[in-house]
Design an enzyme around this catalytic site. Structure first.
Site, PDB file in Angstrom:
ATOM      1  N   HIS A 194     -45.046 -13.328-118.019  1.00  0.00           N
ATOM      2  CA  HIS A 194     -45.357 -13.086-119.434  1.00  0.00           C
ATOM      3  C   HIS A 194     -45.145 -11.634-119.817  1.00  0.00           C
ATOM      4  CE1 HIS A 194     -47.097 -17.102-119.046  1.00  0.00           C
ATOM      5  NE2 HIS A 194     -46.615 -17.195-120.264  1.00  0.00           N
ATOM      6  N   GLU A 435     -43.895 -28.978-119.113  1.00  0.00           N
ATOM      7  CA  GLU A 435     -43.660 -27.825-118.246  1.00  0.00           C
ATOM      8  C   GLU A 435     -44.164 -28.058-116.833  1.00  0.00           C
ATOM      9  OE1 GLU A 435     -45.214 -24.348-120.222  1.00  0.00           O
ATOM     10  OE2 GLU A 435     -47.058 -25.329-120.813  1.00  0.00           O
ATOM     11  N   ASP A 459     -42.174 -22.530-117.036  1.00  0.00           N
ATOM     12  CA  ASP A 459     -43.108 -23.153-116.094  1.00  0.00           C
ATOM     13  C   ASP A 459     -42.490 -24.358-115.409  1.00  0.00           C
ATOM     14  OD1 ASP A 459     -45.470 -21.619-115.980  1.00  0.00           O
ATOM     15  OD2 ASP A 459     -45.848 -22.136-118.069  1.00  0.00           O
ATOM     16  N   CYS A 506     -38.385 -24.384-125.564  1.00  0.00           N
ATOM     17  CA  CYS A 506     -38.950 -23.115-126.036  1.00  0.00           C
ATOM     18  C   CYS A 506     -39.100 -22.109-124.900  1.00  0.00           C
ATOM     19  CB  CYS A 506     -40.286 -23.338-126.734  1.00  0.00           C
ATOM     20  SG  CYS A 506     -41.560 -23.965-125.644  1.00  0.00           S
TER      21      CYS A 506
HETATM   22  C1  PEP Z   1     -42.663 -21.939-120.727  1.00  0.00           C
HETATM   23  O1  PEP Z   1     -43.387 -22.124-119.744  1.00  0.00           O
HETATM   24  O2  PEP Z   1     -41.432 -22.107-120.717  1.00  0.00           O
HETATM   25  C2  PEP Z   1     -43.253 -21.477-121.995  1.00  0.00           C
HETATM   26  C3  PEP Z   1     -42.540 -21.417-123.095  1.00  0.00           C
HETATM   27  O3  PEP Z   1     -44.541 -21.073-121.965  1.00  0.00           O
HETATM   28  P1  PEP Z   1     -44.996 -19.661-121.330  1.00  0.00           P
HETATM   29  O4  PEP Z   1     -43.762 -18.869-121.023  1.00  0.00           O
HETATM   30  O5  PEP Z   1     -45.859 -18.990-122.328  1.00  0.00           O
HETATM   31  O6  PEP Z   1     -45.734 -20.083-120.103  1.00  0.00           O
HETATM   32 MG    MG Z   2     -45.499 -22.186-120.049  1.00  0.00          MG
END
Ligand code: PEP
Ligand code: MG
Length: 574
Positions: A194, A435, A459, A506
């Site tokens: 993140h 995910e 994820d 996403c």
């Molecule tokens: C992902 O896991 O691809 C996602 C969009 O969520 P995050 O990156 O916030 O875990």
């Molecule tokens: Mg995620």
């Protein structure tokens, strides 16, 4: 002496500036100046860390294990006394204010001077209590570790500062986003942690997983950070510096050129419209979303409102944040993801919990374990739905039971609002993130009860390939083109399309232009990414014929050999 270091570039572009070393681990404590306006916040950060440790010790004292030695209680109480002593609880506050320094440094200075005094004590029992002071200070430093560090230097200088850290938490970066700085480099971390995602959303060139930057780079040395190549050049000579300044200008010109596509409709060569939406972490990014020409927000990572602060946002504060974004984007949709806390996003100075945080109490699991916290957020999101087109997205679902519990909680929150005669959109679309492989492999159950799906590839890759996305030692295994990952992504898109429910990607794969044609070939028509990535993806969409992409995607999906997959992808992108 000039030398180069190589790691993983997590945010494209080039940053040139002076190194500033920051740290919060144990006694390897950084020292930096706090601007006068942030001194109170720094003191509050120190107080919050003390409160965390006080709670920890009080819990230990109350819940002493049955097997504990008889002295255990006395020992914990002694640590509590040390913690509450004004020498430790108050003097560092005075030091922060007087010297305008960071909390870790103030605490370390005070510990050093206390230990000197202990050294002079003749009584050996009392002298040894110095070790207890050290242990208590270590606990407070650990609590500070879970709290964001403050901006290193006076803001005037920050624009050309490059932060050098062993590691940075997402909470640190959230604090930094309000200050100007050129880039950051870290020894640890992976491309889709993140922290890296935030760097990308801030358009800040950064490189992670450098392993030895912290030891090799000195304060104030000149650095070039090449986020595209994953390289850092320390003390570059004049000609290299000039070359990189030129590259930096070319990069800016290219970005401006792509920005001209803002109002162009995203559609394939054959005329199929493609929905390109944006990911945000905070309401401040709305302007950038609008500049990018996005047709909505496909992922609003709501948990960032909870990070980098000592308290929790209440329902009204959350509602105002969500409402602001919903109103600004109207009539476009805003997909608010419910809290994805846990793993690398710890709350209130807590450090990640459990032996394996990525597999522990995270995201929807965390929310279902904390019903009041979840209920407050659901009410805030529902209230905001009366002011725009709000979609609600549940992260990290892995079982039908979790889905049902979440839907029950949403219904309960709706009922509360009805009873209180508070407006909300009763038909709010509720979606789930795919995910976890378990979700991708049991889609019929999810498709039946959800209005849309969104594939979180960051994820999905982490959990499919069993690699921690924040761990640089296994970063080389992180591969979006692994056949298992491609199969799960393609299968999810196909299943949702057949069930006629919208599906988006996403995760970071959505913003990678090298994967745009492949995802289009899998049948994807909705992408959500950082606004900065959107123009380049749009350009690729405009240059793609769907029939060709579909054929190539089919061939890639049936290949197992990584070299062959790579070759087929290069051909598709040629
Ligand atoms: C992902 O896991 O691809 C996602 C969009 O969520 P995050 O990156 O916030 O875990
Ligand atoms: Mg995620």
């Amino acid at each position: 002496m000039s030398f180069s270091l190589y790691g993983i570039g997590v945010s494209r572009g080039i940053a040139i500036g002076r190194a500033h070393l920051i740290s919060h681990t144990s006694f390897e404590v950084a020292h930096y100046e706090i601007p006068p306006a942030r001194v109170d916040a720094e003191i509050a950060r120190f107080d919050a860390a003390l409160a965390v440790v006080r709670d920890e010790l009080q819990n230990l004292s109350k819940n002493a294990p049955a097997s504990a030695a008889p002295e255990f209680g006395a020992f914990v109480n002694l640590h509590l006394m040390i913690l509450n002593d004004p020498m430790l609880a108050l003097t560092p506050r005075e030091l922060i204010a007087r010297q305008q320094c960071n909390a870790e440094w103030a605490l370390k200075q005070q510990m050093d001077s206390l230990l000197e005094e202990f050294e002079r004590i003749e009584d050996s029992y009392l002298r040894e209590r110095g070790a207890d002071v050290t242990q208590v200070v270590e606990r407070v430093l650990k609590a500070l570790l879970g709290q964001p560090v403050s901006m290193p230097k006076a803001q005037a200088r920050a624009k050309d500062v490059i932060l050098v850290a062993r590691d940075l938490s997402p909470a640190d970066v959230i604090v930094f986003r309000h200050q100007a700085f050129a880039g950051f480099i870290t020894d640890l971390g992976g491309a889709t942690s993140h922290t890296a995602i935030l760097a990308r959303s801030m358009n800040i060139a950064s490189v992670v997983a450098l392993h030895h930057a912290w030891e090799l780079v000195r304060e104030d040395e000149m650095l070039i950070v090449d986020g595209t190549q994953g390289a850092v050049i320390v003390n570059p000579d004049k000609s290299i510096l000039a070359e990189y300044r030129l590259k930096q200008d070319q990069w800016d010109i290219e970005r401006q050129r792509l920005r001209r596509l803002r109002t162009t409709k995203a559609q394939t060569l054959c005329g199929v419209p493609i929905d390109l939406q944006a990911n945000i972490e905070s309401p401040d990014e709305v302007d950038e979303v609008q500049q990018s020409g996005a047709t909505g927000i496909g992922l609003y990572r709501s948990e960032f409102l909870f990070l980098g602060r000592a308290d929790l946002p209440d329902e009204d504060e959350q509602f105002e944040a969500y409402r602001g974004v919903a109103e600004a984007l109207k009539p476009h949709p805003v997909t608010i993801r419910t809290l994805d806390l846990g793993a690398d996003k710890a709350l209130n100075g807590q450090t990640a919990s459990g032996p394996n945080p990525a597999l522990g109490l995270r995201a929807i699991r965390y929310c279902l374990a904390e019903p009041p916290l979840f209920n407050t957020q659901l009410r805030a999101i529902l209230r905001a739905s009366a002011f725009g087109k709000v979609h609600l997205l549940l992260p990290m679902l892995s079982s039908f039971t979790e889905l049902n519990q979440s839907l029950d909680m949403i219904e309960a929150a709706k009922q509360q609002l009805r009873d209180e005669k508070i407006a909300f959109d009763d038909h709010i679309a509720v979606g789930g993130m795919v995910e976890v492989p378990a979700a991708a492999l049991s889609l019929p159950a999810f498709v039946e009860r959800l209005d849309f799906l969104s594939i979180g590839t960051n994820d999905l890759i982490q959990y499919t390939l069993a690699i921690d996305r924040t761990d640089d030692s296994v970063a080389y295994l992180y591969n979006p083109l692994h056949p298992a990952v491609l199969w799960l992504v393609a299968h999810t898109i196909r299943t949702a399309n057949r069930a006629k429910i919208p599906v988006a990607v996403c995760g970071e794969m959505a913003g990678d232009v090298n994967l745009t044609r492949l995802l289009l070939g899998f049948g994807l028509t909705q992408f959500s990414m950082h606004p900065a990535q959107l123009p380049a993806v749009k350009q690729r969409v405009l240059q793609t014929g769907l029939a060709h992409a579909r054929n190539a995607a089919r061939r890639i999906l049936s290949a197992q050999d990584p070299d062959k997959i790579q070759l087929l992808l290069e051909r598709l992108n040629a």
